[in-house]
Design a protein around this motif. Sequence first.
Motif, PDB file in Angstrom:
ATOM      1  N   GLY A  84    -122.553  12.735  41.256  1.00 12.64           N
ATOM      2  CA  GLY A  84    -121.863  12.501  40.330  1.00 12.64           C
ATOM      3  C   GLY A  84    -120.320  12.508  40.920  1.00 12.64           C
ATOM      4  N   ASN A  85    -119.364  12.719  40.308  1.00 13.02           N
ATOM      5  CA  ASN A  85    -118.455  13.479  40.627  1.00 13.02           C
ATOM      6  C   ASN A  85    -117.723  14.323  38.946  1.00 13.02           C
ATOM      7  OD1 ASN A  85    -117.686  11.649  42.923  1.00 13.02           O
ATOM      8  ND2 ASN A  85    -116.560  10.161  41.957  1.00 13.02           N
ATOM      9  N   ASP A  86    -118.695  13.982  38.031  1.00 16.47           N
ATOM     10  CA  ASP A  86    -117.952  14.500  37.023  1.00 16.47           C
ATOM     11  C   ASP A  86    -119.396  15.772  37.227  1.00 16.47           C
ATOM     12  OD1 ASP A  86    -116.566  14.886  34.160  1.00 16.47           O
ATOM     13  OD2 ASP A  86    -117.748  16.208  34.255  1.00 16.47           O
ATOM     14  N   ALA A  87    -118.600  17.151  37.452  1.00  9.14           N
ATOM     15  CA  ALA A  87    -120.557  18.273  37.529  1.00  9.14           C
ATOM     16  C   ALA A  87    -121.043  18.281  36.260  1.00  9.14           C
ATOM     17  CB  ALA A  87    -118.868  19.740  37.836  1.00  9.14           C
ATOM     18  N   ALA A  88    -119.438  19.002  35.271  1.00 11.62           N
ATOM     19  CA  ALA A  88    -119.895  18.744  33.898  1.00 11.62           C
ATOM     20  C   ALA A  88    -121.203  17.393  32.902  1.00 11.62           C
ATOM     21  CB  ALA A  88    -119.352  18.653  32.226  1.00 11.62           C
ATOM     22  N   ALA A  89    -120.881  16.471  33.176  1.00  9.41           N
ATOM     23  CA  ALA A  89    -121.529  15.053  33.416  1.00  9.41           C
ATOM     24  C   ALA A  89    -123.012  15.516  33.648  1.00  9.41           C
ATOM     25  CB  ALA A  89    -121.653  13.773  33.885  1.00  9.41           C
ATOM     26  N   LYS A  90    -122.979  15.916  35.096  1.00  5.91           N
ATOM     27  CA  LYS A  90    -124.127  15.982  35.886  1.00  5.91           C
ATOM     28  C   LYS A  90    -125.211  16.954  35.137  1.00  5.91           C
ATOM     29  CE  LYS A  90    -122.483  16.465  39.995  1.00  5.91           C
ATOM     30  NZ  LYS A  90    -122.101  16.365  41.346  1.00  5.91           N
ATOM     31  N   GLU A  91    -124.443  18.056  34.710  1.00 10.98           N
ATOM     32  CA  GLU A  91    -125.150  19.302  34.089  1.00 10.98           C
ATOM     33  C   GLU A  91    -125.805  18.709  32.678  1.00 10.98           C
ATOM     34  OE1 GLU A  91    -123.199  23.081  33.084  1.00 10.98           O
ATOM     35  OE2 GLU A  91    -122.141  23.051  35.552  1.00 10.98           O
ATOM     36  N   ARG A  92    -125.368  17.867  31.962  1.00  7.53           N
ATOM     37  CA  ARG A  92    -125.679  17.113  31.006  1.00  7.53           C
ATOM     38  C   ARG A  92    -126.691  16.647  31.291  1.00  7.53           C
ATOM     39  NH1 ARG A  92    -122.719  14.183  26.467  1.00  7.53           N
ATOM     40  NH2 ARG A  92    -124.175  14.136  24.256  1.00  7.53           N
ATOM     41  N   ILE A  93    -127.209  15.653  32.520  1.00  8.17           N
ATOM     42  CA  ILE A  93    -127.820  15.227  32.636  1.00  8.17           C
ATOM     43  C   ILE A  93    -128.938  15.904  32.977  1.00  8.17           C
ATOM     44  CG2 ILE A  93    -128.956  13.145  33.952  1.00  8.17           C
ATOM     45  CD1 ILE A  93    -127.828  12.634  31.138  1.00  8.17           C
ATOM     46  N   ILE A  94    -129.014  16.713  33.850  1.00  6.27           N
ATOM     47  CA  ILE A  94    -129.924  17.483  34.085  1.00  6.27           C
ATOM     48  C   ILE A  94    -130.691  18.227  33.270  1.00  6.27           C
ATOM     49  CG2 ILE A  94    -130.385  19.912  35.726  1.00  6.27           C
ATOM     50  CD1 ILE A  94    -128.493  18.587  37.542  1.00  6.27           C
ATOM     51  N   ALA A  95    -129.860  18.810  31.873  1.00  7.40           N
ATOM     52  CA  ALA A  95    -130.868  19.479  30.583  1.00  7.40           C
ATOM     53  C   ALA A  95    -131.231  18.655  30.244  1.00  7.40           C
ATOM     54  CB  ALA A  95    -129.462  19.837  30.148  1.00  7.40           C
ATOM     55  N   PHE A  96    -130.599  17.391  30.149  1.00  4.72           N
ATOM     56  CA  PHE A  96    -131.331  15.885  29.022  1.00  4.72           C
ATOM     57  C   PHE A  96    -132.783  15.493  29.951  1.00  4.72           C
ATOM     58  CE2 PHE A  96    -131.729  11.471  28.538  1.00  4.72           C
ATOM     59  CZ  PHE A  96    -132.349  11.370  26.880  1.00  4.72           C
ATOM     60  N   LEU A  97    -132.769  15.542  31.344  1.00  3.58           N
ATOM     61  CA  LEU A  97    -133.927  15.406  31.815  1.00  3.58           C
ATOM     62  C   LEU A  97    -134.693  16.752  31.738  1.00  3.58           C
ATOM     63  CD1 LEU A  97    -132.415  13.851  34.823  1.00  3.58           C
ATOM     64  CD2 LEU A  97    -133.650  12.477  32.911  1.00  3.58           C
ATOM     65  N   LYS A  98    -134.684  18.016  31.693  1.00  5.80           N
ATOM     66  CA  LYS A  98    -135.327  18.387  31.555  1.00  5.80           C
ATOM     67  C   LYS A  98    -136.702  18.460  29.914  1.00  5.80           C
ATOM     68  CE  LYS A  98    -133.711  22.741  34.633  1.00  5.80           C
ATOM     69  NZ  LYS A  98    -132.985  23.559  34.582  1.00  5.80           N
ATOM     70  N   GLU A  99    -135.673  18.074  28.953  1.00  3.23           N
ATOM     71  CA  GLU A  99    -136.940  18.066  27.809  1.00  3.23           C
ATOM     72  C   GLU A  99    -137.843  17.219  28.404  1.00  3.23           C
ATOM     73  OE1 GLU A  99    -134.219  16.271  24.853  1.00  3.23           O
ATOM     74  OE2 GLU A  99    -132.425  17.671  25.359  1.00  3.23           O
ATOM     75  N   PHE A 100    -137.504  16.037  29.290  1.00  2.00           N
ATOM     76  CA  PHE A 100    -138.564  15.446  30.122  1.00  2.00           C
ATOM     77  C   PHE A 100    -139.028  15.659  31.089  1.00  2.00           C
ATOM     78  CE2 PHE A 100    -135.404  12.691  27.649  1.00  2.00           C
ATOM     79  CZ  PHE A 100    -136.119  12.033  26.669  1.00  2.00           C
ATOM     80  N   GLY A 101    -139.241  16.936  31.693  1.00  2.00           N
ATOM     81  CA  GLY A 101    -140.364  17.802  32.118  1.00  2.00           C
ATOM     82  C   GLY A 101    -139.797  17.493  33.399  1.00  2.00           C
ATOM     83  N   TRP A 102    -138.632  17.222  33.434  1.00  2.00           N
ATOM     84  CA  TRP A 102    -138.021  17.339  34.907  1.00  2.00           C
ATOM     85  C   TRP A 102    -137.658  18.647  35.270  1.00  2.00           C
ATOM     86  CZ3 TRP A 102    -139.202  14.622  39.229  1.00  2.00           C
ATOM     87  CH2 TRP A 102    -139.291  13.523  38.659  1.00  2.00           C
ATOM     88  N   LYS A 103    -137.916  19.858  36.254  1.00  2.00           N
ATOM     89  CA  LYS A 103    -138.161  20.876  36.041  1.00  2.00           C
ATOM     90  C   LYS A 103    -137.480  21.656  38.195  1.00  2.00           C
ATOM     91  CE  LYS A 103    -142.510  22.939  34.563  1.00  2.00           C
ATOM     92  NZ  LYS A 103    -143.699  22.137  34.900  1.00  2.00           N
ATOM     93  N   ARG A 104    -137.370  20.286  38.749  1.00  2.00           N
ATOM     94  CA  ARG A 104    -136.495  19.958  39.443  1.00  2.00           C
ATOM     95  C   ARG A 104    -135.907  19.054  40.030  1.00  2.00           C
ATOM     96  NH1 ARG A 104    -139.791  23.326  44.234  1.00  2.00           N
ATOM     97  NH2 ARG A 104    -138.464  21.720  45.420  1.00  2.00           N
ATOM     98  N   VAL A 105    -134.352  19.580  40.149  1.00  3.84           N
ATOM     99  CA  VAL A 105    -133.089  18.304  39.967  1.00  3.84           C
ATOM    100  C   VAL A 105    -132.080  18.559  41.569  1.00  3.84           C
ATOM    101  CG1 VAL A 105    -131.897  16.751  39.751  1.00  3.84           C
ATOM    102  CG2 VAL A 105    -133.426  17.715  37.620  1.00  3.84           C
ATOM    103  N   LEU A 106    -132.040  17.948  42.157  1.00  2.00           N
ATOM    104  CA  LEU A 106    -131.541  18.641  43.411  1.00  2.00           C
ATOM    105  C   LEU A 106    -130.214  17.440  43.095  1.00  2.00           C
ATOM    106  CD1 LEU A 106    -133.631  18.729  46.710  1.00  2.00           C
ATOM    107  CD2 LEU A 106    -132.902  20.340  45.448  1.00  2.00           C
ATOM    108  N   ASP A 107    -129.208  18.908  42.949  1.00  2.06           N
ATOM    109  CA  ASP A 107    -128.443  17.801  42.502  1.00  2.06           C
ATOM    110  C   ASP A 107    -127.139  17.825  43.835  1.00  2.06           C
ATOM    111  OD1 ASP A 107    -125.009  17.769  42.253  1.00  2.06           O
ATOM    112  OD2 ASP A 107    -124.172  19.091  41.165  1.00  2.06           O
TER     113      ASP A 107
END
Length: 216
Positions: A157-180
């Motif tokens: 995605g083009n917005d770094a803060a948006a990606k960080e927010r979604i990475i944090a959100f997905l961590k709550e569902f157990g995603w430990k490895r999210v490759l940007d």
Amino acid sequence: MKIGVLGTGSVGNALASGFVMAGHEVRMGARDAGNEKAKTWAAGSGRGGSSGSFADAAAFGEIVFNATAGTGSVEAVRAAGRDNLRGKILVDLSNPLDFSRGMPPTLFTTPPGDSLAERIQNEAPDAKVVKTLNTINASVMLDPGRAGGDSDLFIAGNDAAAKERIIAFLKEFGWKRVLDLGGLTAARGMEAYVLFWLFLFVAQKTPDFNIRVVKP
Ligand SMILES: NC(=O)c1ccc[n+]([C@@H]2O[C@H](COP(=O)([O-])OP(=O)(O)OC[C@H]3O[C@@H](n4cnc5c(N)ncnc54)[C@H](OP(=O)(O)O)[C@@H]3O)[C@@H](O)[C@H]2O)c1
């Protein structure tokens, strides 16, 4: 949090139900505000779930997920409405699959210089489109352990803060490895991968799998 989910298929249902179970409020959107699948889902989801049109779901959500058929995704985002999506994160997990000539499907985009995510970003220029979750089956999206072990999810995605927010959100569902993978142009590769995913699916005889990137 209030979440809008565009789509009444297996992905829309899996995400909407998973989000409600995690304590979020979800509005599922369809082309028609009276869509039976969306109404049935909302009726069975308790107080956290409601249904409406694509525009209703987009207006409701602080974050909006696009889980519509790739062939209809640009149309769905148009119906969701530019104003309803303005300034919001629009998580896109659609794939540009064309099943019109049977199996295996082809891509209706031309990956070297085109992706569905970029078309969606053009349709909703004031939204922050984040591509992720499109490389795994619906059953694994909010339950990564189902694929067995820790595997990789990709994000672009083009917005770094948006990606960080979604990475944090997905961590709550157990995603430990999210490759940007960087900007939204990386969606060209993420979407093209899905053709390969289909061959892996046939070979593995289950949709409950994922891949892990290793390096020395
Ligand atoms: N299935 C999976 O495990 C999986 C995994 C990764 C990614 N994906 C991707 O996720 C997306 C959703 O997949 P799915 O299997 O859940 O459902 P789907 O059957 O591909 O899509 C259903 C949704 O698409 C909407 N739709 C269909 N044609 C449309 C059009 N012309 N204009 C606007 N909307 C239209 C439908 O609207 P109505 O509700 O109004 O009928 C419905 O909400 C797809 O892009 C798929 O490639 C799927």
